[in-house]
Every structure is written in structure tokens, then in C-alpha cells.
Scaffold this active site. Structure first.
Site, PDB file in Angstrom:
ATOM      1  N   ASP A  14       2.209   8.736  -1.119  1.00  0.00           N
ATOM      2  CA  ASP A  14       1.987   7.761  -2.185  1.00  0.00           C
ATOM      3  C   ASP A  14       3.294   7.091  -2.542  1.00  0.00           C
ATOM      4  O   ASP A  14       4.368   7.653  -2.359  1.00  0.00           O
ATOM      5  CB  ASP A  14       1.389   8.421  -3.428  1.00  0.00           C
ATOM      6  CG  ASP A  14       0.560   7.435  -4.245  1.00  0.00           C
ATOM      7  OD1 ASP A  14      -0.686   7.498  -4.173  1.00  0.00           O
ATOM      8  OD2 ASP A  14       1.160   6.576  -4.938  1.00  0.00           O
TER       9      ASP A  14
ATOM     10  N   ASP B  62       6.101   4.435   1.253  1.00  0.00           N
ATOM     11  CA  ASP B  62       5.488   3.108   1.288  1.00  0.00           C
ATOM     12  C   ASP B  62       4.844   2.970   2.672  1.00  0.00           C
ATOM     13  O   ASP B  62       5.551   2.949   3.685  1.00  0.00           O
ATOM     14  CB  ASP B  62       6.590   2.054   1.088  1.00  0.00           C
ATOM     15  CG  ASP B  62       6.050   0.634   1.202  1.00  0.00           C
ATOM     16  OD1 ASP B  62       4.876   0.460   1.598  1.00  0.00           O
ATOM     17  OD2 ASP B  62       6.817  -0.298   0.901  1.00  0.00           O
ATOM     18  N   VAL B  63       3.508   2.883   2.713  1.00  0.00           N
ATOM     19  CA  VAL B  63       2.834   2.903   4.020  1.00  0.00           C
ATOM     20  C   VAL B  63       3.129   1.648   4.866  1.00  0.00           C
ATOM     21  O   VAL B  63       2.831   1.624   6.052  1.00  0.00           O
ATOM     22  CB  VAL B  63       1.294   3.088   3.904  1.00  0.00           C
ATOM     23  CG1 VAL B  63       0.956   4.485   3.439  1.00  0.00           C
ATOM     24  CG2 VAL B  63       0.680   2.018   3.016  1.00  0.00           C
TER      25      VAL B  63
ATOM     26  N   ASN C 147      -6.712   5.879   2.941  1.00  0.00           N
ATOM     27  CA  ASN C 147      -7.245   5.514   1.636  1.00  0.00           C
ATOM     28  C   ASN C 147      -6.409   4.471   0.916  1.00  0.00           C
ATOM     29  O   ASN C 147      -6.946   3.663   0.170  1.00  0.00           O
ATOM     30  CB  ASN C 147      -7.357   6.785   0.781  1.00  0.00           C
ATOM     31  CG  ASN C 147      -7.595   6.455  -0.676  1.00  0.00           C
ATOM     32  OD1 ASN C 147      -8.647   5.963  -1.044  1.00  0.00           O
ATOM     33  ND2 ASN C 147      -6.579   6.690  -1.504  1.00  0.00           N
TER      34      ASN C 147
ATOM     35  N   TYR D 271      -8.775  -9.204  -0.190  1.00  0.00           N
ATOM     36  CA  TYR D 271      -9.217  -7.809  -0.168  1.00  0.00           C
ATOM     37  C   TYR D 271     -10.399  -7.632   0.787  1.00  0.00           C
ATOM     38  O   TYR D 271     -10.414  -6.759   1.654  1.00  0.00           O
ATOM     39  CB  TYR D 271      -9.598  -7.372  -1.585  1.00  0.00           C
ATOM     40  CG  TYR D 271     -10.100  -5.954  -1.690  1.00  0.00           C
ATOM     41  CD1 TYR D 271      -9.205  -4.884  -1.724  1.00  0.00           C
ATOM     42  CD2 TYR D 271     -11.471  -5.685  -1.753  1.00  0.00           C
ATOM     43  CE1 TYR D 271      -9.669  -3.579  -1.822  1.00  0.00           C
ATOM     44  CE2 TYR D 271     -11.941  -4.382  -1.847  1.00  0.00           C
ATOM     45  CZ  TYR D 271     -11.037  -3.331  -1.890  1.00  0.00           C
ATOM     46  OH  TYR D 271     -11.482  -2.052  -1.980  1.00  0.00           O
TER      47      TYR D 271
ATOM     48  N   LYS E 140     -10.485  -5.474   4.317  1.00  0.00           N
ATOM     49  CA  LYS E 140     -11.357  -4.309   4.502  1.00  0.00           C
ATOM     50  C   LYS E 140     -12.325  -4.532   5.671  1.00  0.00           C
ATOM     51  O   LYS E 140     -12.669  -3.613   6.402  1.00  0.00           O
ATOM     52  CB  LYS E 140     -12.131  -4.020   3.210  1.00  0.00           C
ATOM     53  CG  LYS E 140     -11.265  -3.406   2.101  1.00  0.00           C
ATOM     54  CD  LYS E 140     -10.839  -1.975   2.432  1.00  0.00           C
ATOM     55  CE  LYS E 140     -10.172  -1.287   1.253  1.00  0.00           C
ATOM     56  NZ  LYS E 140      -9.760   0.100   1.555  1.00  0.00           N
TER      57      LYS E 140
END
Ligand code: ZN
Length: 623
Positions: free
Chosen positions: A438, A458-459, A485, A552, A556
Site C-alpha cells: 500500500d 507505489d504500484v 486490488n 475508471y 477496469k
């Protein structure tokens, strides 16, 4: 080694049993004396039975208790008269011994007495203390160990040759001790095992233990066999070899295992000793360490050779073991390698922690004994008997039979809040080891469990992802489950006003980062002992987008296609990929109060009505 006895604290003890608890904890507070449930203590108390008749009772440490934290409830009361009678038998099987201990305790709810209960009973002293002190184990595991012990202690100690703990040992002590003990006897050494001391009161017995072990430590110092000076070369971390090794060990064990890497300078220094192949073959330091530490060096990263060699060791002795072969799992518990370092194996991360703690002590003991004149453990057969001892096996089985994800490793992104956090909790509750990533640095402290590793990450930082996966492998041995997620939802914004910058930012987090995570995890997921699994958190917006959520919804939808194509490509590797499309889950960090109010207003609903806009009129939570 110094006595920790404190008259003030001792004076607060109200009974002989309280004093027993007090001094047992003093012993337990020093890991070089009693590590992870090692060692046991007792006190003999005469007390009235239900009919008012005086009866002598042995209060002895119950199994499952650790001296460091023991309470009076951890001491099992067993009838002395019966224990002394048992000690006269010629033979008593392990199971019958446990049955006799259980049926002759005077408190049904007490734990099963220590397997060394009969031994405590036959020593004719009120207080008896027993440890597997590192210094004693070091000296007794050398070629001329017995002569060294006799030189050091003179006739102050009775010396008993190695016999496996349990009935046979108690019987030998019952026979020998009365013949060899005298006025000046302070204790008893069990070769390759540990030390007993005793006395009429708790302080005498405890302080004899401290004094005798202190003498052993001083002896090692005078022999230049105490100070260890680590020297190690740095080696590359090889995640793929570790994951492959974990897979092989899991296959041999028949269930997924946790494989922890240990690479401190002291650990690497041991693993890089030129004589590693030889000194690491001689088994554990003391047979009373309940977890298998028999291990083989994995020279040159030949993973399968290593596991096969261990299997040969297992097969050589399993046929004649006291415990039926079908009850045994032939997996090793420790691996040492000059490049990979020391690796500990467990059914879960707690067990792997314990194995590592025990082996750290073992490494010191081996090296000191080498300095003293040569480390020599028991014959392999004796070691096998105790490592695969039925009584201990049963204990381990009980400790870990339940959780469905036991031994498996999961990684969850966006783990500090909402759906990610709920996933972490659920996975931990079901026995998995979990890595949580996270942006929020609170993730590091989110769960106080050795099964959890929280990494601030940080992904969208590709180096950070590589590092997080490496940390996952070092801590738990591999990766079985991936929960994608992490995601962002910028406030509602019509397409006509949507900036390219916002668009790219959403794509980076919700889409690009997940591609990298999938790509970098693939080799690890392929090695998952029960098949890799990926859960992609999608969105209801894929099927039913709303106005103002273009970036968004598009991200997705793209993620959904990415997941579907990945599922097609990875099915052959046994990796399952599922997408979940939540709708109206509002207890997540995406849904700030402002976003919630804006979306509710957009549909002309109150916030409460908006939250419950489903047929059951129920608020849906992350959990
Ligand atoms: Zn013992």
C-alpha cells in the site's frame, strides 16, 4: 551467565507452586537455556486428596507450555506413587506412557504432563530444573565430551550417556542415579541433551543451574571456543531458486510449506564455511529440540539433488522408526547453502520462525564445538528417531491441521483499506502468509503477526514491485495467490473535460501496474505447490458504466480483458484467474464523503438510499 533471582519478587510468591512458576520463568527468559518450549521443571508437593489423606504430587511442566511464559495452570499434577512404580517397569511404549501420565493426573483439565515426567519423579529432590543449555550441549557434542564434562565438574555431577527422552531415559536414570549420587551431587548431565539441577528449595535448584552453566561457558572461553567472528561474502538473492526449492520441499511434504530465508552475516558466515558439507551433516544439537533440524547442504543450487538426498536419508531410517512410516512427512526443516543462506521450513510462518531460532543456536553450538576439538552429534539413526518421534509428531499435527490456506503465500495490493484490507484479514484468518502492499505507510504495522509482511509501495514504481516480490520470496519462499486490488477513482468528470494527464494516471494505477505485477509474478505463481491463483478486482462499471467515470471504467474494462487473456495463456501452468466485479461497496478509500455525496446527488438519491440501492436494501461492506 548471572542469577536473575530477586528476593523481593520471590517473597511475593504465596506457595511452593508459585515459586516454581517464578524460577521457571527466570530460566525461560534466557534463550541459551530454554528456547521455544525447551527444558522443563517440577516441584513435589504433599497435599490432602479429596478424602483428606496426604498424597505426594509431582507438579511438572505440561506439554504445550513454554518456561518463559508458564503459569501455575501450566504445571500438571501427577501422582508420585504411580510415577515411581512406572519407573520400575522393564518396558513402556510411548503411547502407554502418555496414557499413564494422563490417567494419573489429579486435575482432568491440566495439560498432558511432559514426556520427562517420570524422570523428574525419580530424582529425590523437591525442586528439579532441566534445561538444554547451549554451553552444555556444545561440550557434550564433541568427541571427548564426556571426559571434558568430568574434568570440568569432577564428581559434582552424575553423567548419563545418551538415551532418547521418554521412558527408556527415565528408567536408566532410576537405575543409575541412586548408585552414583552422593551428598555433594549438584546436578546431572545427560550427554547430547542437557542438564538437570535440583534442591530443597526453588532458589537453590535455579542457582545451581545458573552456576553450572556459567562454568561451562567460562570453560568454552578459556578454550577459545566462545567468540565467533563472522566473515561472509555478499551473494545475489536468487528468488527463482528459492521458489523452486520451496515447491520441491512442498511436493515431498505433501502440503505447501513456508520457506524463510535468513541472510545475516552470522548466518551467511556459517553457510560459507569450507567444511559446511561435513559439519552440517551431523544432525541437531540436542535431540530434545522437537523440530527436525537435520539438514543437508545444497551445494551449487542443485535444488532437486538436495531434496532427493534428504529423501534418501528419510528412506534409510523410516522403515525401522518407532513411529509408523505413514504418519511421517519426509520433508527437511532446514536448508543451508553458501549462496542462498540458511532457509527454515514450516507448515506456517510461526513454525518456520521457531525452526530458524533453533538453528541459529545450533550454528553457534556447532561452531563452538568445532573450535573445542570437533563437533560430533549422535548417530543418524538416533537423530532420526527423535526428529520423527511420534509424540512430537502428534503435537505438530495438532498445531497445524486446521486452516485451509496453511503454508500458502498471498500478495494483496491496496491492502491498507477497503476490499484489500478485508482480503488480508480473511486470508490471514484462513492460515495464509500475506504480503500487503500500500501507498499508506501504516501498512507496515497493520497486523501484528509473523504471517504478515506490510510493504509501503507505489504500484506504479516498477523497481518497488520487483523489490516487493523479492521480499515476499525471502520472507515466505514464494507466491501462490495474487490479489490485484489497488485502484483509483478520480472524481466524476465528463469526457469533454477529461485531461490526458488524469487519464494516464488512472491507466497507470488501474491497468499498467497490474500488467507488471502479473508479468513479474508469473514465474513464482508457476511454482505454487497447489497451483497459482490470481483474483482481479474489477468493477460493475465494466458491464454498466456510469456518466463521468470514463477513465475508471475504461481502465477496469481493459484490466478485465488483460485478465481474460492471461487466463487463456496461463491455464496450462495450472494458474487460475478470476475476476470479481463489486458494485456499491462504499467502505473503501476510493469513496470519500465528497465522492459519495456527488454520486448520490448525480442519481438524485440521499447518501443512505444510494448506499442501499440493491434489491435487499442492504449496505454491502468490503468484508
Ligand atoms: Zn530434555
Amino acid at each position: 551467565m548471572k542469577s536473575l533471582w530477586n528476593d523481593n519478587e520471590a517473597s511475593r510468591c504465596e506457595s511452593e507452586l508459585d515459586l516454581r512458576v517464578y524460577s521457571s520463568r527466570l530460566l525461560g527468559s534466557d534463550p541459551s537455556l530454554a528456547l521455544h518450549g525447551g527444558g522443563n521443571t517440577s516441584v513435589k508437593i504433599t497435599e490432602p486428596d479429596l478424602f483428606g489423606e496426604a498424597e505426594e504430587i509431582l507438579y511438572v511442566k505440561g506439554s504445550g507450555w513454554d518456561l518463559a511464559t508458564i503459569e501455575s495452570a501450566g504445571f500438571t499434577p501427577v501422582r508420585m506413587a504411580h510415577l515411581l512404580k512406572l519407573a520400575q517397569l522393564d518396558f513402556l511404549s510411548d503411547n502407554e506412557m502418555v496414557n499413564q501420565l494422563k490417567t494419573h493426573q489429579t486435575l482432568a483439565s491440566a495439560p498432558t504432563a511432559s514426556v520427562e515426567a517420570i524422570l523428574h519423579a525419580v530424582l529425590p529432590y523437591k525442586y528439579v530444573d532441566h534445561t538444554h543449555a547451549d554451553a552444555i550441549v556444545t561440550i557434550t557434542n564433541t568427541e571427548d565430551g564426556e571426559a571434558r564434562i568430568r574434568n570440568l565438574y569432577g564428581d559434582r555431577l552424575v553423567v548419563i550417556p545418551y538415551v532418547m527422552p521418554g521412558f527408556d531415559l527415565a528408567r536408566m536414570v532410576a537405575e543409575r542415579f541412586p548408585r552414583e549420587a552422593h551428598e555433594g551431587t549438584l546436578g546431572m548431565v545427560l550427554m547430547n541433551h542437557g542438564l538437570f539441577t535440583f534442591g530443597d528449595n526453588a532458589q537453590v535448584s535455579y542457582e545451581r543451574m545458573i552456576r553450572l552453566v556459567d562454568e561451562a561457558e567460562s570453560y568454552l572461553r578459556t578454550q577459545n571456543a566462545w567468540e565467533l567472528v563472522p566473515t561472509a561474502e555478499e551473494t545475489e538473492i536468487d528468488s527463482q531458486s528459492i521458489a523452486t526449492l520451496r515447491r520441491s520441499i512442498s511436493d515431498v511434504a505433501g502440503f505447501p510449506v513456508i520457506l524463510q530465508s535468513h541472510r545475516t552475516e552470522a548466518e551467511m558466515s556459517f553457510c560459507q564455511r569450507p567444511d559446511l558439507a561435513e559439519i552440517s551433516q551431523r544432525g541437531p544439537a540436542t535431540p530434545d529440540h522437537v523440530i527436525r533440524t537435520k539438514q543437508l547442504p545444497m551445494l551449487g543450487n542443485e535444488v532437486m539433488d538436495y531434496v532427493l538426498a534428504y529423501q534418501q536419508y528419510f528412506e534409510a531410517y523410516a522403515g525401522n522408526a518407532r513411529t509408523p512410516v505413514e504418519m511421517l512427512d519426509p520433508a527437511p526443516r532446514v536448508v543451508v547453502d553458501p549462496v542462498l543462506g540458511m532457509l527454515s521450513v514450516g507448515k506456517n510462518s510461526r513454525e518456520a520462525d521457531i525452526v530458524a531460532d533453533i538453528y541459529r543456536h545450533t550454528m553457534e553450538i556447532i561452531q563452538r564445538a568445532e573450535s573445542l576439538g570437533g563437533w560430533q552429534a549422535l548417530p543418524a539413526r538416533d537423530i532420526f528417531e527423535v526428529e520423527y518421534w511420534e509424540l512430537e509428531q502428534a503435537k505438530l499435527r495438532k498445531a497445524g491441521a486446521t486452516a485451509p490456506f496453511q503454508g500458502e503465500v498471498a500478495l494483496v495490493t491496496g491492502a491498507a483499506s477497503g476490499i484489500g484490507r478485508a482480503c488480508v484479514e480473511s486470508l490471514l484468518n484462513r492460515g495464509a502468509a500475506v504480503v500487503g502492499l500500500d501507498l499508506d505507510s501504516a501498512i507496515a504495522y497493520q497486523h501484528d503477526s509473523t504471517a504478515f509482511l506490510g510493504i509501503t509501495c507505489d504500484v506504479t514504481d516498477s523497481q518497488a514491485i520487483v523489490s516487493a516480490l523479492q521480499q515476499t520470496v525471502l520472507r515466505f519462499g514464494g507466491l501462490d495467490m495474487l490479489v490485484l486490488n489497488a485502484g483509483i477513482f478520480p472524481g466524476g468528470c465528463p469526457v469533454a473535460e477529461l485531461t490526458s494527464e488524469t487519464w494516464r494516471q488512472v491507466m497507470q494505477v488501474n491497468l499498467d501496474a497490474n500488467l507488471q505485477l502479473l508479468r513479474e509474478s508469473y514465474a513464482l505463481l508457476k511454482q505454487a505447490p497447489t497451483g497459482g491463483r490470481v483474483v482481479v478486482i474489477g468493477s460493475k462499471n465494466i458491464a454498466a458504466p456510469g456518466q463521468g467515470a470514463a477513465a475508471y471504467s475504461a481502465s477496469k474494462a481493459a484490466l478485465n480483458q488483460l485478465a481474460r487473456v492471461t487466463a487463456l495463456e496461463w491455464a496450462g501452468d495450472g494458474i487460475r484467474i478470476n475476476s470479481l466485479h463489486p458494485d456499491a461497496v462504499f467502505d473503501t478509500s476510493i469513496w470519500t464523503e465528497e465522492v459519495l455525496a456527488a454520486r448520490a446527488a448525480h442519481y438524485g438519491l440521499s447518501v443512505d438510499a444510494y448506499k442501499k440501492r440493491n434489491l435487499l436494501k442492504t449496505e454491502i461492506t468490503s468484508r
